[in-house]
Design a protein around this motif. Structure first.
Motif, PDB file in Angstrom:
ATOM      1  N   GLY A 192      35.115  36.100  39.567  1.00  0.00           N
ATOM      2  CA  GLY A 192      36.220  35.284  39.085  1.00  0.00           C
ATOM      3  C   GLY A 192      36.094  33.846  39.540  1.00  0.00           C
ATOM      4  N   THR A 193      37.004  33.021  39.075  1.00  0.00           N
ATOM      5  CA  THR A 193      37.002  31.601  39.425  1.00  0.00           C
ATOM      6  C   THR A 193      37.248  31.386  40.911  1.00  0.00           C
ATOM      7  N   SER A 194      38.219  32.121  41.476  1.00  0.00           N
ATOM      8  CA  SER A 194      38.536  31.925  42.892  1.00  0.00           C
ATOM      9  C   SER A 194      38.237  33.135  43.755  1.00  0.00           C
ATOM     10  N   THR A 195      38.128  34.315  43.180  1.00  0.00           N
ATOM     11  CA  THR A 195      37.825  35.518  43.954  1.00  0.00           C
ATOM     12  C   THR A 195      36.831  36.394  43.200  1.00  0.00           C
ATOM     13  N   THR A 196      36.213  37.288  43.937  1.00  0.00           N
ATOM     14  CA  THR A 196      35.282  38.256  43.357  1.00  0.00           C
ATOM     15  C   THR A 196      35.821  39.654  43.622  1.00  0.00           C
ATOM     16  N   THR A 197      35.727  40.521  42.645  1.00  0.00           N
ATOM     17  CA  THR A 197      36.181  41.896  42.779  1.00  0.00           C
ATOM     18  C   THR A 197      35.023  42.831  42.448  1.00  0.00           C
ATOM     19  N   ILE A 198      34.856  43.872  43.259  1.00  0.00           N
ATOM     20  CA  ILE A 198      33.832  44.887  43.015  1.00  0.00           C
ATOM     21  C   ILE A 198      34.518  46.244  43.002  1.00  0.00           C
ATOM     22  N   SER A 199      34.198  47.059  42.026  1.00  0.00           N
ATOM     23  CA  SER A 199      34.717  48.416  41.982  1.00  0.00           C
ATOM     24  C   SER A 199      33.620  49.347  41.507  1.00  0.00           C
ATOM     25  N   TYR A 200      33.807  50.632  41.778  1.00  0.00           N
ATOM     26  CA  TYR A 200      32.852  51.615  41.296  1.00  0.00           C
ATOM     27  C   TYR A 200      33.602  52.790  40.697  1.00  0.00           C
ATOM     28  N   SER A 201      32.971  53.451  39.748  1.00  0.00           N
ATOM     29  CA  SER A 201      33.559  54.607  39.076  1.00  0.00           C
ATOM     30  C   SER A 201      32.563  55.747  39.071  1.00  0.00           C
TER      31      SER A 201
END
Length: 69
Positions: free
Chosen positions: A35-44
């Protein structure tokens, strides 16, 4: 209308019956959003029983402009 997240809702009932769950069950899927200000990581992972698809967010420590995490 079924709002649960399941393989048949994602890819369609016809494809879900084509032994695709067995093919996908040994895999883990990772999603990254830079993202512009943060990063998100997820797994499924493809599950079975009451939780057909399990998705979990991974904590990511991010340094803010003022040096705080």
């Amino acid at each position: 209308m079924n709002l649960a997240l399941s393989l048949s809702n994602v890819i369609g009932a016809e494809l879900a019956q084509d032994n695709i769950p067995a093919k996908l069950s040994n895999a883990t899927y990772v999603g990254i959003d830079f993202g512009t200000s943060t990063t998100t990581i997820s797994y499924s992972v493809i599950g079975n029983g009451n939780v057909p698809i399990e998705t979990c967010a991974m904590p990511v420590q991010q340094l803010l402009e003022d040096g705080r995490l």
